[in-house]
Write a protein that holds these residues in place. Structure first.
Motif, PDB file in Angstrom:
ATOM      1  N   GLU A 115       1.129  -1.555  -0.103  1.00 49.88           N
ATOM      2  CA  GLU A 115      -0.444  -0.388  -0.081  1.00 49.88           C
ATOM      3  C   GLU A 115       0.893   1.199  -0.189  1.00 49.88           C
ATOM      4  OE1 GLU A 115      -2.551   1.791   3.243  1.00 49.88           O
ATOM      5  OE2 GLU A 115      -4.028  -0.631   2.331  1.00 49.88           O
ATOM      6  N   ALA A 116       1.833   1.143   0.904  1.00 53.18           N
ATOM      7  CA  ALA A 116       2.802   2.013   1.056  1.00 53.18           C
ATOM      8  C   ALA A 116       3.480   2.918  -0.314  1.00 53.18           C
ATOM      9  CB  ALA A 116       3.865   2.150   2.081  1.00 53.18           C
ATOM     10  N   GLU A 118       2.231   2.048  -3.181  1.00 57.57           N
ATOM     11  CA  GLU A 118       1.664   3.017  -4.751  1.00 57.57           C
ATOM     12  C   GLU A 118       1.288   3.757  -4.516  1.00 57.57           C
ATOM     13  OE1 GLU A 118      -1.905  -0.778  -3.750  1.00 57.57           O
ATOM     14  OE2 GLU A 118      -0.811  -1.835  -4.691  1.00 57.57           O
ATOM     15  N   GLU A 119       1.036   4.185  -3.407  1.00 50.47           N
ATOM     16  CA  GLU A 119       1.064   5.595  -2.573  1.00 50.47           C
ATOM     17  C   GLU A 119       1.944   6.335  -3.368  1.00 50.47           C
ATOM     18  OE1 GLU A 119      -0.497   5.748   0.979  1.00 50.47           O
ATOM     19  OE2 GLU A 119      -2.476   5.002   0.466  1.00 50.47           O
ATOM     20  N   ARG A 121       5.136   6.661  -1.559  1.00 56.66           N
ATOM     21  CA  ARG A 121       5.607   6.576   0.361  1.00 56.66           C
ATOM     22  C   ARG A 121       7.430   5.464  -0.545  1.00 56.66           C
ATOM     23  NH1 ARG A 121       1.663   5.277   5.076  1.00 56.66           N
ATOM     24  NH2 ARG A 121       0.709   4.245   3.095  1.00 56.66           N
TER      25      ARG A 121
END
Length: 131
Positions: A115-116, A118-119, A121
């Motif tokens: 998730e990180a 993909e965002e 970060r």
């Protein structure tokens, strides 16, 4: 909202951990899902990582997740309290449930990293070009 099955904290989501309660093994041979908050999941993971080294802390009691009697290990919880903020408490968890906690922990951390990533970060390997 759902409650953590160890500390009782009410949260929008919890992490599913598969348990195998002896009383339900014929009705649910694939196991029963219990929900743990992130704090309890982290704490149980720490216990799981220490059980091989810390064999002397082994107790005989009932598992707080599946109810099985036998060898259990202490998991320290941080139970929310209105008057004191947080109260530390120990519960007993068996080896089988701790192994399930470990699987859930690994899956949860992998999902967080994806998730990180993909965002944006977390970036992949950055290449530096010299001229």
């Amino acid at each position: 909202m759902t409650d953590c099955d160890l500390c009782g904290r009410a949260l929008p989501t919890v992490n599913p951990v598969r348990t195998f309660p002896p009383l339900l093994k014929f009705a649910y041979p694939e196991g029963v899902w219990k929900g743990l908050c992130e704090t309890c999941l982290d704490s149980a993971q720490k216990t799981y990582l220490s059980i091989n080294k810390d064999e002397l802390s082994c107790r005989r009691n009932k598992c707080s997740l599946c109810g099985k009697k036998g060898r259990v290990y202490p998991v320290e919880l941080q139970v929310p309290s209105f008057s004191k903020g947080v109260v530390k408490k120990e519960v007993n968890v068996c080896t089988i449930c701790l192994e399930s906690v470990n699987e859930t922990y690994i899956r949860f951390k992998r999902e967080q990293l994806e998730e990180a990533h993909e965002e944006g970060r977390i970036h992949g390997h950055e290449h530096v070009h010299e001229h």
